[in-house]
Design an enzyme around this catalytic site. Structure first.
Site, PDB file in Angstrom:
ATOM      1  N   TYR A   2      70.055  42.061  40.826  1.00  0.00           N
ATOM      2  CA  TYR A   2      70.975  42.017  41.971  1.00  0.00           C
ATOM      3  C   TYR A   2      72.276  41.281  41.681  1.00  0.00           C
ATOM      4  O   TYR A   2      73.209  41.331  42.461  1.00  0.00           O
ATOM      5  CB  TYR A   2      70.292  41.390  43.193  1.00  0.00           C
ATOM      6  N   GLU A  41      37.792  39.062  36.291  1.00  0.00           N
ATOM      7  CA  GLU A  41      38.743  40.130  36.608  1.00  0.00           C
ATOM      8  C   GLU A  41      39.125  40.110  38.078  1.00  0.00           C
ATOM      9  O   GLU A  41      40.294  40.233  38.414  1.00  0.00           O
ATOM     10  CB  GLU A  41      38.149  41.510  36.252  1.00  0.00           C
ATOM     11  N   ASP A  55      34.667  44.241  35.470  1.00  0.00           N
ATOM     12  CA  ASP A  55      33.905  45.395  35.921  1.00  0.00           C
ATOM     13  C   ASP A  55      33.416  46.181  34.717  1.00  0.00           C
ATOM     14  O   ASP A  55      34.041  46.170  33.660  1.00  0.00           O
ATOM     15  CB  ASP A  55      34.783  46.315  36.785  1.00  0.00           C
TER      16      ASP A  55
END
Lengths: 422, 422
Positions: free
Chosen positions: B165, B251, B303
């Site tokens: 920006y 995780e 997982d």
């Protein structure tokens, strides 16, 4: 003051970084002046808060509207046992096994202007076991009730995902156990946090706040730049104390980091909190608890787009799908500090830092204009109309075009000085 | 011990909640036995760590490979000034204005087995100002260099978004300023954090760790359930000390919450950290710093799906698009504790709690099998092959089927007792 002087020289050197001069920097009065403004605001809020907040009963709506409340684990256990007892009686009396489940449908929702939030009306539906269409749902409801009962006995907290995995065979997919969990919340008349089912944490807090998280005392002025992660289970949060003059509710991470690094809360005593985007339940509960216990004004810094205002409204008036719990999830009287559509021209945000609104943006904006919680605030209607008309939006970060610290060194101080909130 | 006893009774009452008996609960030895196992592991890691970690120079690859390093702000300033000086000389010498930019393309990347991470080779391309195709990019590069120079003078941190920006007109969209920022990192040979450009924070840490965040001392055993938000700027993190025996890298959020609420780190002294999904730069830097300074083993709980292993690999070997910084972002020798594909049968995870892998999942799994960092670990190859063959995946939460605390009361303790990691 050392900090302040350093800050000044920072902003000055910003001038070199940008061709633009810093709009309004020269209008800034000494911090002492701004601080007295804030003290007035804070005092006003405190006295206002002492006047009892309206309830459904005050409006004699308690018979036609339904709300859940925070309950101690013992009460949750009792309500489950009583429910089970009544079910047994009903079976013995030959009337069979069925739950009476409050409807959470949109048609059963009501915006109450006096309360400035969405509540649930009293329509209920019967969920009998002896019906092919509802037998599964009745079974799931019973299973969830027994799981909740175990949680309350152990006093441990789990996520909706944990709940789902305890009986995948029955629940089949998580949307089913989630929906019934909300039903159970309504049936028992207590909040989801009372059921010890929590959402993943997302928010962070930093600044002039001391509180206890599960017995550990946390001083949020000593949390560095990272800040303190907001605990997922509000019932283990307590002992809040603060010398802040206001709460600064920030939509985005980047702005939060800027303010935390500049220790903005030391220049203007405040508590800075963000949910990093969409407000999660934990952050909403935490904000409400701060507002209620510390009786501080809440000023919101969000993007100048329809979603910024929508986020503000979720904190303020609640989300429709959890309207049954709006009393506990919402924080009354949040002021819209910025970035407001009128700020774009006022602060001379360059054209290149503004973004064109998409068709979807414009539609969302127009829909918001129809919402009661927007209508009831003429200032908001004006700003939102301007946004939709100009078809322009801007992020908080757009202020970086005047230098990275323009937000903390000029924009926010001036906003506070001018009491420029709605 | 009180905690322990309560925990036990919890797990027992879990038996009522599930029709299944708790697999392997009876195999658990007393904590003292498990603790001695952990002490051995921790001691081994410490002695291993004392042997100097290999560098590109050791492999005499330093001439053919390129790496960035952490630099103090003064050095960053000097390198920028030197660069500017050389550019001026080149112009005065009539050779014009051009940057030599290291290539970050896949063709210029190399996996070095001895280092077990992806590094960047030494190919570079010239970016002249006097060429229509590169004039814009050369201008952007110059602008970013001057912005970085200002940041280093002020010593403040900003996000990539802030950077964008400051000159939207030139950068046009953020992908352009982001890409050039990585170029600048390579040109100057220093890490992005040395440039004071930080990513939004995401991770949290709790457990047996004390460290300083921007001068504030943080005791992560006194952070309640919420834990401490990991600071976005690693250069303000220091003074790490710990009596933990290992680091548990988690995780997902939900598993982190379970372990934090059960104060797992008090039963088995450890530090629990999570990035809540995809590892962000701040969490990767924080994990590496812990590993390097505390010399603790890192055990990963992810997982049982291809993404779990991918996440593990990002922590361990780095992501391709930031290979030039792999030395600073990666944590060597992370052990895969679970949930491993072989655990699904071993721990009798019910069929309904396993999810079928999608075509995409299977493809990702097969691709991973081709990756060097997987190949070099026969155990991982075996597990991953089993996953792809069985076409089944499972989340950590699936263990909740044996009771909400099965993870903290049985699964993890048994894993540690059996030293069941790869």
């Amino acid at each position: 003051m050392g900090k302040r002087r350093r800050a000044d020289s920072d902003s000055d050197s910003d001038d070199d970084t940008t061709t633009t001069r810093l709009p309004f920097k020269n209008r800034l009065k000494p911090d002492s002046v701004i601080l007295s403004t804030l003290k007035t605001l804070s005092a006003a809020t405190k006295s206002a808060s002492t006047s009892k907040t309206l309830t459904l009963t005050d409006l004699s709506l308690s018979s036609t509207c339904r709300e859940v409340t925070d309950l101690p684990l013992s009460s949750v256990q009792n309500r489950i046992l009583t429910l089970a007892l009544n079910l047994t009686k009903s079976i013995l009396a030959g009337n069979g096994f069925s739950f009476s489940v409050p409807s959470r449908a949109a048609t059963n929702q009501l915006y109450v202007p006096e309360l400035d939030r969405i509540v649930l009306k009293d329509k209920s539906s019967v969920r009998p076991y002896a019906s092919v269409s509802t037998v599964r749902k009745t079974t799931i409801t019973t299973r969830i009730l027994s799981l909740i009962h175990q949680l309350s006995l152990k006093n441990i907290h789990v996520t909706k995902r944990d709940l789902f995995y305890t009986d995948v065979k029955l629940f089949q997919d998580q949307t089913q156990s989630d929906a019934v969990l909300d039903d159970v919340s309504c049936i028992l008349g207590c909040t989801r946090s009372s059921l010890n089912v929590v959402a993943a944490e997302k928010g962070v807090v930093v600044g002039r706040l001391v509180f206890s998280d599960n017995g550990d005392m946390i001083d949020c002025t000593k949390m560095g730049i990272g800040g303190k992660a907001i605990p997922p289970n509000i019932d283990r949060v307590g002992d809040m104390s603060s010398d802040a003059l206001f709460i600064l509710l920030v939509e985005k991470d980047a702005a939060y980091m800027r303010l935390a690094e500049d220790r903005f809360y030391n220049r203007f005593p405040c508590i800075i909190v963000t949910a990093k985007g969409q407000p999660d339940v934990a952050t909403r509960l935490f904000l409400r608890k701060m507002k209620m216990e510390l009786k501080l004004p809440v000023l919101a810094l969000v993007d100048s787009d329809p979603y910024g205002l929508k986020i503000l409204s979720v904190y303020g008036c609640g989300s429709k799908n959890m309207s049954y719990d709006s009393a506990n999830l919402t924080t009354p009287d949040i002021k819209w500090l910025g970035i407001r559509p009128s700020d774009l021209d006022k602060y001379k945000i360059p054209e290149q830092c503004r973004l064109p609104m998409t068709e979807q943006d414009i539609k969302t904006g127009k829909d918001l204009l129809e919402e009661d919680f927007v209508k009831k605030n003429p200032g908001w209607v004006e700003e939102l109309s301007l946004m939709v008309k100009s078809k322009q939006k801007a992020e908080i970060q757009a202020l970086s075009t005047f230098g990275f610290q323009y937000l903390s060194e000029v924009y926010l101080p001036l906003k506070l000085q001018q009491q420029d909130w709605l």
